[in-house]
Design a protein around this motif. Structure first.
Motif, short mmCIF file in Angstrom:
data_model
loop_
_atom_site.label_atom_id
_atom_site.label_comp_id
_atom_site.label_asym_id
_atom_site.label_seq_id
_atom_site.Cartn_x
_atom_site.Cartn_y
_atom_site.Cartn_z
N PRO A 1 43.32 14.30 15.62
CA PRO A 1 42.73 13.56 14.50
C PRO A 1 42.26 14.47 13.39
O PRO A 1 41.78 15.59 13.64
CB PRO A 1 41.56 12.81 15.13
N GLY A 2 42.39 13.99 12.15
CA GLY A 2 41.88 14.76 11.02
C GLY A 2 40.38 14.93 11.09
O GLY A 2 39.85 16.00 10.82
N LYS A 3 39.69 13.86 11.45
CA LYS A 3 38.24 13.90 11.67
C LYS A 3 37.94 13.22 13.00
O LYS A 3 38.52 12.17 13.30
CB LYS A 3 37.48 13.18 10.55
N TYR A 4 37.07 13.83 13.79
CA TYR A 4 36.58 13.21 15.02
C TYR A 4 35.06 13.19 14.88
O TYR A 4 34.40 14.22 15.02
CB TYR A 4 37.03 14.00 16.24
N LEU A 5 34.52 12.02 14.59
CA LEU A 5 33.09 11.85 14.34
C LEU A 5 32.50 11.05 15.49
O LEU A 5 33.05 10.02 15.88
CB LEU A 5 32.87 11.13 13.01
N ARG B 1 43.07 4.51 4.35
CA ARG B 1 42.25 5.42 3.55
C ARG B 1 41.22 4.59 2.79
O ARG B 1 41.57 3.62 2.11
CB ARG B 1 43.13 6.22 2.60
N CYS B 2 39.96 4.95 2.89
CA CYS B 2 38.94 4.08 2.32
C CYS B 2 37.67 4.85 1.97
O CYS B 2 37.40 5.93 2.50
CB CYS B 2 38.59 2.95 3.29
N LEU C 1 37.36 8.12 4.51
CA LEU C 1 37.92 7.97 5.85
C LEU C 1 39.43 7.76 5.70
O LEU C 1 39.89 7.07 4.79
CB LEU C 1 37.27 6.79 6.56
N GLU C 2 40.19 8.36 6.62
CA GLU C 2 41.64 8.37 6.50
C GLU C 2 42.29 7.88 7.78
O GLU C 2 41.70 7.93 8.85
CB GLU C 2 42.12 9.78 6.18
N ILE D 1 36.37 7.66 15.47
CA ILE D 1 34.92 7.52 15.47
C ILE D 1 34.50 7.01 16.84
O ILE D 1 34.90 5.92 17.26
CB ILE D 1 34.45 6.57 14.35
N SER D 2 33.70 7.78 17.54
CA SER D 2 33.22 7.42 18.87
C SER D 2 31.80 6.88 18.75
O SER D 2 30.98 7.41 18.00
CB SER D 2 33.28 8.64 19.80
#
Length: 284
Positions: free
Chosen positions: A74-78, A138-139, A236-237, A242-243
């Motif tokens: 993932p590009g981001k893991y938040l 994408r938002c 966000l893409e 998101i956990s």
């Protein structure tokens, strides 16, 4: 539908799981081979996958493929901490005023069945069973009432944590990001199949012992509130993970401590999604 990233005969691609079989996208020009590209393609790719499912062709027995994480990198893991009241109580912490996020690095992600490694530098390896969701559009500046529209689907996360390294810094990041400390899977269930993500039972077993038993309705900040909060700060893409936090029952709060040991297996089950299971081994 249940979307997967899988490997078959040394090739990795996208598919769906139907009745214990993999619907294989091999040779389908309208279906991208990677999950990030698939999610970015949006309704066009979903429609092509549904047509393939409806055709009844391109089937492989599920036990003949190797599942990867639905979003392998993932590009981001938040991930949010302290999001269940019972977990807050067992930690002795106060209820947060705002959602309390940290990052897990993409290199920690593994799939269903892959081994979690107990690191050479610590024996304080712990599990955290969690619901996770994946962004599909994408938002930015998404309102709570519109947040569901940007969620591609839901999966299971094990926020594996190296507890002593977690406390090296307030960000928690290093202790949350050891290699293999991010199991995700077994698949991504599209949002249309989860009418209410805030009423799902979530259970975690270590071997045969039930350690966590809760409902996602107990979250302090729900999935849509998380999207609204984060999107005020960042774009966000597609493919961002998101956990949503863990309930009570983590190993570090057991007496004696319930840390993971090589030879054990962690199994997390969330209603409507399935089971994510990973063995524990010593770091080679």
């Amino acid at each position: 539908m249940k979307l997967i990233t899988f490997t078959h005969q040394d090739e990795t691609r996208i598919g769906a799981v139907v009745d214990g079989q993999v619907v294989d996208s091999y040779g389908c020009k309208d279906i991208p081979t990677g999950m990030l590209a698939f999610l970015t393609a949006g309704s066009r790719a979903l429609s092509a996958m549904q047509q393939l499912i409806d055709s009844g062709t391109n089937r492989i027995p599920l036990d003949e493929v190797k599942l990867a994480a639905p979003v392998p990198r993932p590009g981001k893991y938040l991930a949010i901490s302290l999001n269940y009241a019972d977990h807050i109580a067992e930690t002795g912490r106060g209820r947060p005023e705002y959602p309390n996020f940290f990052t897990k690095q993409g290199t920690c992600v593994i799939g269903h069945g892959e081994a979690i490694q107990q690191p050479k530098v610590s024996e304080k390896l712990d599990y955290e069973g969690e619901l996770a969701f994946v962004i599909g559009q994408r938002c930015r500046h998404v309102t709570v009432d519109k947040a569901r529209e940007v969620i591609a689907g839901f999966t299971i996360a094990n926020d594996v944590s190296v507890r002593d390294w977690q406390m090296h810094a307030p960000t928690l990041m290093v202790g949350k990001s050891f290699d293999t400390c991010g199991p995700l899977g077994p698949w991504l269930v599209t949002a249309d199949e989860i009418p209410d993500p805030h009423n799902l039972s979530i259970k975690t077993w270590v071997d045969g012992e039930l350690r966590q038993n809760a409902n996602t309705g107990q979250m302090l900040f729900n999935c849509y509130e998380m999207v609204a909060y984060l999107s005020q700060a960042m774009t966000l893409e597609p493919g961002d993970v998101i956990s949503t936090g863990t309930p009570a029952g983590v190993g570090v709060k057991m007496q004696p401590r319930g840390y993971l040991r090589p030879g054990q297996t962690v199994r997390i089950e969330i209603a409507g999604i399935g089971v994510l299971a990973n063995p524990v081994v010593a770091e080679p």
